[in-house]
Design an enzyme around this catalytic site. Structure first.
Site, PDB file in Angstrom:
ATOM      1  N   LEU A   8       6.151   3.800  38.829  1.00 25.58           N
ATOM      2  CA  LEU A   8       6.720   3.971  40.071  1.00 25.58           C
ATOM      3  C   LEU A   8       8.097   4.836  40.046  1.00 25.58           C
ATOM      4  O   LEU A   8       8.977   4.249  39.388  1.00 25.58           O
ATOM      5  CB  LEU A   8       6.945   2.612  40.733  1.00 25.58           C
ATOM      6  CG  LEU A   8       5.313   1.694  40.443  1.00 25.58           C
ATOM      7  CD1 LEU A   8       5.894   0.389  41.208  1.00 25.58           C
ATOM      8  CD2 LEU A   8       4.496   2.267  41.413  1.00 25.58           C
ATOM      9  N   ALA A   9       8.103   5.700  40.768  1.00 22.43           N
ATOM     10  CA  ALA A   9       9.335   6.785  40.616  1.00 22.43           C
ATOM     11  C   ALA A   9       9.604   7.378  42.023  1.00 22.43           C
ATOM     12  O   ALA A   9      10.295   8.323  42.019  1.00 22.43           O
ATOM     13  CB  ALA A   9       9.127   7.563  39.521  1.00 22.43           C
ATOM     14  N   ARG A  15      21.263   3.492  45.113  1.00 21.52           N
ATOM     15  CA  ARG A  15      22.942   2.894  44.537  1.00 21.52           C
ATOM     16  C   ARG A  15      23.151   3.900  43.546  1.00 21.52           C
ATOM     17  O   ARG A  15      24.345   3.650  42.984  1.00 21.52           O
ATOM     18  CB  ARG A  15      22.436   1.513  43.676  1.00 21.52           C
ATOM     19  CG  ARG A  15      22.345   0.477  44.693  1.00 21.52           C
ATOM     20  CD  ARG A  15      21.885  -0.650  44.177  1.00 21.52           C
ATOM     21  NE  ARG A  15      20.529  -0.631  44.010  1.00 21.52           N
ATOM     22  CZ  ARG A  15      19.684  -1.635  43.418  1.00 21.52           C
ATOM     23  NH1 ARG A  15      20.266  -2.580  42.681  1.00 21.52           N
ATOM     24  NH2 ARG A  15      18.235  -1.540  43.375  1.00 21.52           N
ATOM     25  N   GLY A 102       9.931   3.620  36.866  1.00 22.70           N
ATOM     26  CA  GLY A 102      10.556   4.848  36.357  1.00 22.70           C
ATOM     27  C   GLY A 102      11.947   4.734  35.881  1.00 22.70           C
ATOM     28  O   GLY A 102      12.715   5.377  35.300  1.00 22.70           O
TER      29      GLY A 102
HETATM   30  C1  UD1 Z   1      12.101  -4.170  41.110  1.00 22.54           C
HETATM   31  C2  UD1 Z   1      11.294  -5.642  41.440  1.00 22.54           C
HETATM   32  C3  UD1 Z   1      12.155  -6.813  40.573  1.00 22.54           C
HETATM   33  C4  UD1 Z   1      12.367  -6.475  39.280  1.00 22.54           C
HETATM   34  C5  UD1 Z   1      12.977  -5.088  39.174  1.00 22.54           C
HETATM   35  C6  UD1 Z   1      13.315  -4.984  37.811  1.00 22.54           C
HETATM   36  C7  UD1 Z   1      10.248  -5.518  43.330  1.00 22.54           C
HETATM   37  C8  UD1 Z   1       9.896  -5.896  44.875  1.00 22.54           C
HETATM   38  N1  UD1 Z   1      10.894  -5.938  42.583  1.00 22.54           N
HETATM   39  O1  UD1 Z   1      13.355  -4.396  41.860  1.00 22.54           O
HETATM   40  O2  UD1 Z   1      11.285  -8.075  40.837  1.00 22.54           O
HETATM   41  O3  UD1 Z   1      13.428  -7.696  38.875  1.00 22.54           O
HETATM   42  O4  UD1 Z   1      12.274  -4.288  39.634  1.00 22.54           O
HETATM   43  O5  UD1 Z   1      13.850  -3.725  37.302  1.00 22.54           O
HETATM   44  O6  UD1 Z   1       9.072  -4.742  43.012  1.00 22.54           O
HETATM   45  N2  UD1 Z   1       9.556   2.597  44.037  1.00 22.54           N
HETATM   46  C9  UD1 Z   1       8.618   3.474  44.374  1.00 22.54           C
HETATM   47  N3  UD1 Z   1       8.273   3.219  45.977  1.00 22.54           N
HETATM   48  C10 UD1 Z   1       8.973   2.766  46.740  1.00 22.54           C
HETATM   49  C11 UD1 Z   1       9.967   1.623  46.125  1.00 22.54           C
HETATM   50  C12 UD1 Z   1      10.221   1.649  44.794  1.00 22.54           C
HETATM   51  O7  UD1 Z   1       8.008   4.046  43.801  1.00 22.54           O
HETATM   52  O8  UD1 Z   1       8.674   2.235  48.015  1.00 22.54           O
HETATM   53  C13 UD1 Z   1       9.979   2.518  42.566  1.00 22.54           C
HETATM   54  C14 UD1 Z   1      11.341   2.920  42.365  1.00 22.54           C
HETATM   55  O9  UD1 Z   1      11.731   4.653  42.142  1.00 22.54           O
HETATM   56  C15 UD1 Z   1      11.883   2.316  41.096  1.00 22.54           C
HETATM   57  C16 UD1 Z   1      10.618   1.010  41.048  1.00 22.54           C
HETATM   58  O10 UD1 Z   1       9.751   1.475  41.981  1.00 22.54           O
HETATM   59  O11 UD1 Z   1      11.417   3.276  40.102  1.00 22.54           O
HETATM   60  C17 UD1 Z   1      11.677  -0.316  41.155  1.00 22.54           C
HETATM   61  O12 UD1 Z   1      12.081  -0.069  42.558  1.00 22.54           O
HETATM   62  P1  UD1 Z   1      13.390  -0.565  42.874  1.00 22.54           P
HETATM   63  O13 UD1 Z   1      13.690  -0.327  44.219  1.00 22.54           O
HETATM   64  O14 UD1 Z   1      14.404  -0.014  41.834  1.00 22.54           O
HETATM   65  O15 UD1 Z   1      13.230  -2.062  42.492  1.00 22.54           O
HETATM   66  P2  UD1 Z   1      14.227  -3.420  42.150  1.00 22.54           P
HETATM   67  O16 UD1 Z   1      15.190  -3.715  43.312  1.00 22.54           O
HETATM   68  O17 UD1 Z   1      14.976  -2.858  40.904  1.00 22.54           O
HETATM   69 CA    CA Z   2      15.110  -1.058  39.907  1.00 21.54          CA
END
Ligand code: UD1
Ligand code: CA
Length: 454
Positions: A8-9, A15, A102
């Protein structure tokens, strides 16, 4: 069961405060976050690696075109669950689907294999960890017997749930058969109004599928990069790991916290690396070498018993056994130093070959030159290789002696055993085994007087 991987990226990476670089293109050890995650995925030899991309997608795909992945667009970033939904049309049923983030680059293949081991057709797997500071992360909620119940995001957690220190890594393994069905039940009734992938685990559980958790081999494997402070933290963890690996192979690091490895590095036993050395791209160093502090060595091969003193730079070059370099030497691309040659302080070598046991010890520029064996090049020698339009070659035969302050105006050749008087400007062939001088004769003006101030 065959394995595929989804990374997922697509997220905005808000931030990071980075308007020009997509989050997963920020680097750790000179390699993008996405590159690290793809390497981890490749270690499982999966059938397919899907990358869900979206935000700054063009830049991301262009800069990552070397990666053997299938790109899947998530046009709007509506959450991690929504991201996975985009991949489902491409996924075969009766597979295991590993989901990686990612922005979690240090996950090891060891931990991923453990995750696969606890997952199956009716077991979802998730990597969790117990951490000192769980702030911002999803919490693992368990019943009194310790069975997994659900993941609750920090922003949605109650006060009591926030005190839980077991967190979600964002790394899972799902059986694909029912995954689409589970994902269709996820809704956005939460603090962030997003479709959370984390909700799938609770849903699977309700449908009678067990959720198994595994801990990573090392806790730093699950560190995520959400801002620049975390980026720096993950970089240090990664560098510590690389440094420890070198020490376990018999290399002395004067301070393992002050070395940076940004690429492939091989170092032979009993070599000693002083503080603040940076290695880039592909570097190999032989046994019994010494690398002084503040050296930068990029894409080069260094032989055995080589001494590189402080503040030297070496790039795209080969240094054979027992050479001495520096301090303050610069070896530019396409240089080749044969064994026992010496390059001293404030010397620049470019696209040149230095024969064995030849010495350029002080304040010189040697560019586009071929220097034979046992040549001595005096202080302040310059190969004038550029005529303002083209570059030209200088050739110096074996055993020649170039006096200090010589300018060798290329194209020019100095024969073997030739002796060039100090301060010469050599524009024509200097014959072998002869003394050649090319300088204005010294003259003393009799009865000359200094001007006096009026
Ligand atoms: C997420 C998890 C959290 C976990 C944490 C660990 C969820 C809801 N939460 O939170 O439980 O503790 O990771 O690091 O999953 N992304 C997409 N499409 C989107 C949103 C995000 O591809 O619509 C990708 C982001 O680019 C990223 C990953 O998913 O690589 C995680 O998303 P991020 O927003 O960083 O989630 P966290 O708040 O870190
Ligand atoms: Ca994250």
């Amino acid at each position: 069961m065959r394995v595929s991987v989804v990374i997922l990226a697509a997220g905005r990476g808000t931030r990071m405060l980075s308007s020009h670089v997509p989050k997963v293109l920020h680097t750790i050890g000179g390699k993008s976050l996405l590159d690290h995650v793809v390497s981890a995925a490749q270690s499982l030899d999966p059938e397919n690696i899907f990358v869900v991309y979206g935000h700054q997608g063009d830049v991301l795909r262009e800069q990552s075109s070397h990666l053997p992945v299938t790109w899947v667009l998530q046009e709007e970033q509506l959450g991690t669950g929504h991201a996975l939904i985009q991949v489902m049309p491409h996924v075969k049923i009766h597979q295991q689907l590993i989901v990686l983030s990612g922005d979690v680059p240090l996950i090891s293949s060891f931990t991923l294999r453990e995750l696969l081991r606890v997952s199956s057709q009716n077991h979802v797997g998730v990597v969790t960890a117990n951490v000192d500071d769980p702030a911002g992360l999803g919490r693992i909620v368990r019943d009194h017997q310790g069975n997994f119940l659900a993941i609750v995001e920090h922003k949605d957690a109650t006060h009591a749930q926030r005190s839980i220190t077991e967190v979600n890594s964002g790394i899972y393994c799902f059986p694909t058969a029912c995954l689409s069905h589970w994902l269709s039940q996820v809704n956005a009734n939460n603090a962030q109004k997003e479709l959370y992938l984390t909700d799938v685990l609770g849903i699977a559980l309700q449908e009678g599928v067990k959720v198994n958790t595994v801990l990573p081999q090392h806790n730093h494997e699950i560190l995520g990069v959400n801002d620049r402070i975390q980026l720096a933290l993950v970089e240090r963890c990664y560098q510590k790991q690389r440094a420890e690996l070198l020490m376990l192979q018999g290399v002395t690091l004067r301070d393992p916290a002050r070395v940076d490895i940004r690429g492939e590095l091989v170092v032979g036993q009993d070599s000693v690396i002083d503080c603040n050395v940076i290695f880039e791209d592909k570097v190999s160093i032989g046994v019994n070498c010494f690398i002084g502090s503040n050296c930068i060595i990029k894409n080069s091969v260094i032989g055995d018993g080589v001494i590189i003193k402080a503040n030297s730079m070496i790039e795209d070059s080969v240094v054979e056994d027992h050479c001495h370099i520096g301090p303050f030497a610069r070896i530019r691309p396409d240089s080749y130093l044969e064994q026992y040659s010496h390059v001293g302080n404030f010397v620049e070598i470019k696209k040149s070959r230095l024969g064995h046991s030849s010495k350029v010890n002080h304040l010189s520029y040697i560019g586009d030159a071929s220097v034979g064996h046992r040549v001595n090049i005096g202080a302040g020698t310059i190969t004038c290789n550029y005529d303002g339009v083209n570059k030209h070659q200088t050739t110096i035969g074996d055993g020649a002696f170039i006096g200090s302050g010589t300018e060798l105006v290329a194209p020019v050749e100095v024969g073997a055993g030739a002796f060039i008087g100090a301060g010469s400007t050599i524009t024509q062939h200097a014959p072998p085994h002869e003394l050649t001088l090319a300088r204005v004769k010294q003259e003393t003006i009799k009865d000359w007087k200094r001007r006096e101030k009026k």
